[in-house]
Design an enzyme around this catalytic site. Structure first.
Site, PDB file in Angstrom:
ATOM      1  N   ASN A 181     -12.502 -29.976  12.431  1.00  0.00           N
ATOM      2  CA  ASN A 181     -13.520 -29.130  11.794  1.00  0.00           C
ATOM      3  C   ASN A 181     -14.942 -29.417  12.284  1.00  0.00           C
ATOM      4  O   ASN A 181     -15.784 -28.522  12.293  1.00  0.00           O
ATOM      5  CB  ASN A 181     -13.442 -29.240  10.269  1.00  0.00           C
ATOM      6  N   LYS A 204      -9.965 -40.177  20.413  1.00  0.00           N
ATOM      7  CA  LYS A 204      -8.919 -39.151  20.505  1.00  0.00           C
ATOM      8  C   LYS A 204      -9.276 -38.003  19.570  1.00  0.00           C
ATOM      9  O   LYS A 204      -9.200 -38.140  18.353  1.00  0.00           O
ATOM     10  CB  LYS A 204      -7.543 -39.704  20.111  1.00  0.00           C
ATOM     11  N   GLY A 256      -9.356 -37.344   8.781  1.00  0.00           N
ATOM     12  CA  GLY A 256      -8.245 -36.398   8.753  1.00  0.00           C
ATOM     13  C   GLY A 256      -7.547 -36.385   7.408  1.00  0.00           C
ATOM     14  O   GLY A 256      -8.149 -36.680   6.371  1.00  0.00           O
ATOM     15  N   SER A 257      -6.260 -36.083   7.436  1.00  0.00           N
ATOM     16  CA  SER A 257      -5.501 -35.891   6.207  1.00  0.00           C
ATOM     17  C   SER A 257      -5.057 -37.205   5.587  1.00  0.00           C
ATOM     18  O   SER A 257      -4.983 -38.239   6.263  1.00  0.00           O
ATOM     19  CB  SER A 257      -4.265 -35.028   6.491  1.00  0.00           C
ATOM     20  N   VAL A 258      -4.731 -37.158   4.299  1.00  0.00           N
ATOM     21  CA  VAL A 258      -4.245 -38.348   3.591  1.00  0.00           C
ATOM     22  C   VAL A 258      -2.930 -38.865   4.171  1.00  0.00           C
ATOM     23  O   VAL A 258      -2.795 -40.069   4.427  1.00  0.00           O
ATOM     24  CB  VAL A 258      -4.114 -38.058   2.083  1.00  0.00           C
ATOM     25  N   PRO A 259      -1.927 -38.002   4.416  1.00  0.00           N
ATOM     26  CA  PRO A 259      -0.666 -38.527   4.968  1.00  0.00           C
ATOM     27  C   PRO A 259      -0.852 -39.245   6.303  1.00  0.00           C
ATOM     28  O   PRO A 259      -0.271 -40.310   6.528  1.00  0.00           O
ATOM     29  CB  PRO A 259       0.194 -37.270   5.126  1.00  0.00           C
ATOM     30  N   GLU A 278     -11.688 -41.616   6.449  1.00  0.00           N
ATOM     31  CA  GLU A 278     -12.389 -40.515   5.775  1.00  0.00           C
ATOM     32  C   GLU A 278     -11.374 -39.400   5.659  1.00  0.00           C
ATOM     33  O   GLU A 278     -11.073 -38.703   6.640  1.00  0.00           O
ATOM     34  CB  GLU A 278     -13.621 -40.103   6.596  1.00  0.00           C
ATOM     35  N   CYS A 312     -13.965 -31.254   4.316  1.00  0.00           N
ATOM     36  CA  CYS A 312     -13.251 -32.178   3.433  1.00  0.00           C
ATOM     37  C   CYS A 312     -13.976 -32.417   2.112  1.00  0.00           C
ATOM     38  O   CYS A 312     -13.339 -32.645   1.084  1.00  0.00           O
ATOM     39  CB  CYS A 312     -13.015 -33.505   4.145  1.00  0.00           C
ATOM     40  N   GLU A 415      -5.755 -29.762  -1.928  1.00  0.00           N
ATOM     41  CA  GLU A 415      -6.773 -29.375  -0.954  1.00  0.00           C
ATOM     42  C   GLU A 415      -6.265 -28.188  -0.133  1.00  0.00           C
ATOM     43  O   GLU A 415      -5.244 -28.274   0.547  1.00  0.00           O
ATOM     44  CB  GLU A 415      -7.104 -30.546  -0.035  1.00  0.00           C
ATOM     45  N   GLU A 492     -19.288 -44.068   6.840  1.00  0.00           N
ATOM     46  CA  GLU A 492     -19.908 -43.625   8.069  1.00  0.00           C
ATOM     47  C   GLU A 492     -21.344 -43.236   7.764  1.00  0.00           C
ATOM     48  O   GLU A 492     -21.656 -42.805   6.656  1.00  0.00           O
ATOM     49  CB  GLU A 492     -19.140 -42.451   8.680  1.00  0.00           C
TER      50      GLU A 492
END
Length: 518
Positions: A181, A204, A256-259, A278, A312, A415, A492
């Site tokens: 994003n 990455k 990125g995502s929680v998983p 984050e 997010c 989300e 951050e």
């Protein structure tokens, strides 16, 4: 005004990034040609990799190129290169590193339009927003350049003339894993404090948005960092695993995502590597009846529809005190319906396409499920086809406002990561604070009220790392950004980020004779 089709996407002082025939900044013509890995100060193809990924232009749905995902050998070469550069960079003074970061910030500022256009082509956000992202990016480098020359430890006097001191030292080779994003901005948020502290970084990016971070790598090289100090490896989950498991990687910072964050934390634990996470959010925006309604409506729009809602920290649970609910809904729906959707490279566009078709279908499915569970679609929530024929296959939808929402609905709990606002009524401060905190996330939260005591009381009670009073979604680089609970940990931006990219060494100095108990 649409940029001239004769304007070539060439950056002075940098190598030609793409074939000149593909340089037009007009939507629908760009084609990717150059390699997207960056190692030892140059673009390279990975030495190994078992599959390639397609790169899309969300505005048109076109495939604009592809890249080979990096395998274990390429990751090893990137780490080896970064370690060699780290040995040089870590020995430089803070002022020497600051000078290089300031030069990189200057180059980004000078070339903000070119970088923003590429961000828009690959991500889909409006050029209006992308320009702001690039400004935040160079400001981030400038900020940490200012801190770099002042990094220091402490001196502690001990008995008998002895003393001790601490040294703030870099960690080594850090890994940054970015989200799609804010591709360029996230790379700057992670690399600027890392480099200021004396580290090297391998970055990455998301396979959905692989392009702009390579431009950052080239800018760092032009600014004067040692070859290999900022390398880029492209790929998906497998590439990320090679990076996280590598024994010479000292730290991982992930957005990125929680998983995925959970998996990264598990991999890092095996090597006892520090991580910054984050992750996602389902943040509350609380609007009291004594607010300035015009500002509250603007805040709700900013809290939900920036970058097509793919943010997010968005305040997607909008709690509105019951007395002003009808007036709020009337005005927020009117303004939402007036958001201009279309070609993201046009200066007056305020909402572009979502990142790709699977994500668009996922967001639309949340809207359908909300209707099935009893929510009312007050506006939007449907696929959108712009008038321009070349945009007909783009990944667009109309921004959506959901009414008649309840706390147990999926659209309120999960989300969505798209332009969907859920409006919920409330009666009392105590009630809404309990409901606002009733979530596994804790990234952000906001309150609109004219009662300053209540404002501070509410944000003190919110279980969130980033809170706003009478505004929303501003993130100055001088302030730390990060979450509570399942939204992650570590910070951050701000001075706080220095602690996450450095380590303290304690040195005790005896000025007399050693006293032994033996």
């Amino acid at each position: 005004m649409l940029p001239s089709s004769k304007l070539l996407f060439l950056i002075p002082g940098l190598p030609r990034l793409f074939r000149s025939a593909a340089m037009s900044t007009v939507t629908g013509v760009f084609e990717l040609q150059a390699p997207l890995n960056y190692r030892d100060g140059a673009r390279v193809q990975p030495v190994d990799g078992n599959h390639s990924e397609e790169v899309y232009e969300p505005a048109t749905g076109r495939i604009i190129g592809n890249f080979l995902c990096s395998g274990e050998k390429e990751v090893n070469l990137a780490v080896q290169s970064a370690r060699a550069a780290y040995k040089i960079w870590s020995q430089k003074s803070g002022m020497e590193r600051s000078t290089v970061l300031l030069e990189a910030a200057r180059i980004i500022r000078e070339r903000r339009e070119e970088i923003a256009k590429m961000e828009t082509i690959n991500n889909g956000k409006s050029i209006f927003e992308a320009l702001v992202d690039i400004d935040v990016s160079w400001q981030c480098l400038q900020y940490y350049a200012g801190l770099g020359g002042s990094l220091a430890g402490q001196h502690i006097q001990l008995p008998g003339g002895s003393f001790a001191y601490t040294r703030r030292e870099p960690l080594g080779v850090c890994v940054g894993i970015g989200a799609w994003n804010y591709p360029f901005q996230i790379a700057c948020w992670k690399s600027a404090p890392a480099l200021a502290c004396g580290n090297a970084m391998i970055f990455k990016p998301s396979p959905f948005t692989p392009i702009s971070v390579v431009m950052l790598a080239e800018i760092y090289s032009e600014a004067g960092v040692p070859k290999g100090l900022f390398n880029v490896v492209q790929g998906g989950a497998a590439t990320g695993q090679f990076l996280c498991h590598h024994p010479d990687v000292a730290k991982i910072s992930f957005t990125g995502s929680v998983p995925t964050g959970i998996k990264i934390m598990e991999m890092a634990a095996k090597g006892i590597k520090p991580v910054t996470l984050e992750l996602g959010g389902k943040s509350p925006l609380i609007i009291f009846s004594d607010c300035v309604l015009e500002n509250a409506v603007k805040g709700a729009l900013m809290a939900n529809f920036l970058t097509q809602g793919e943010v997010c920290c968005n305040g997607t649970r909008v709690f509105v005190q019951r007395e002003i609910l009808p007036a709020f809904i009337k005005e927020v729906v009117r303004q939402t319906q007036n958001i201009k959707i279309g070609d993201p490279l046009l200066e007056d566009t305020r909402m572009g396409p979502l990142i790709n078709r699977p994500h668009l279908e996922k967001v639309l499915s949340f809207v359908r499920q909300a209707k099935e569970q009893g929510a009312e679609v007050l506006c939007g929530g449907e696929p959108y086809v712009p008038d321009d024929p070349k945009l007909s296959e783009g990944f667009y939808m109309s921004p959506c406002v959901l009414g008649n929402c309840e706390d147990n609905m999926t659209c309120v709990k999960e989300e969505i990561f798209g332009p969907v606002m859920s409006v919920l009524p409330f009666d009392t401060e105590k009630e809404v604070l309990e409901r606002a905190n009733s979530t596994r996330f804790g990234l952000a939260g906001g309150v609109f009220t004219s009662n300053i005591q209540r404002a501070h009381r509410v944000v003190a009670g919110l279980q969130a790392g980033m809170c706003f009073i009478n505004n929303y979604n501003i993130s100055p680089v001088e302030l730390p950004f990060g979450g509570y609970k399942m939204s992650g940990f570590g910070r951050e931006n701000g001075e706080a980020a220095i602690d996450y990219y450095s380590q303290l060494k304690t040195v005790c100095v005896e000025m007399g004779d050693v006293e032994s108990v033996f």
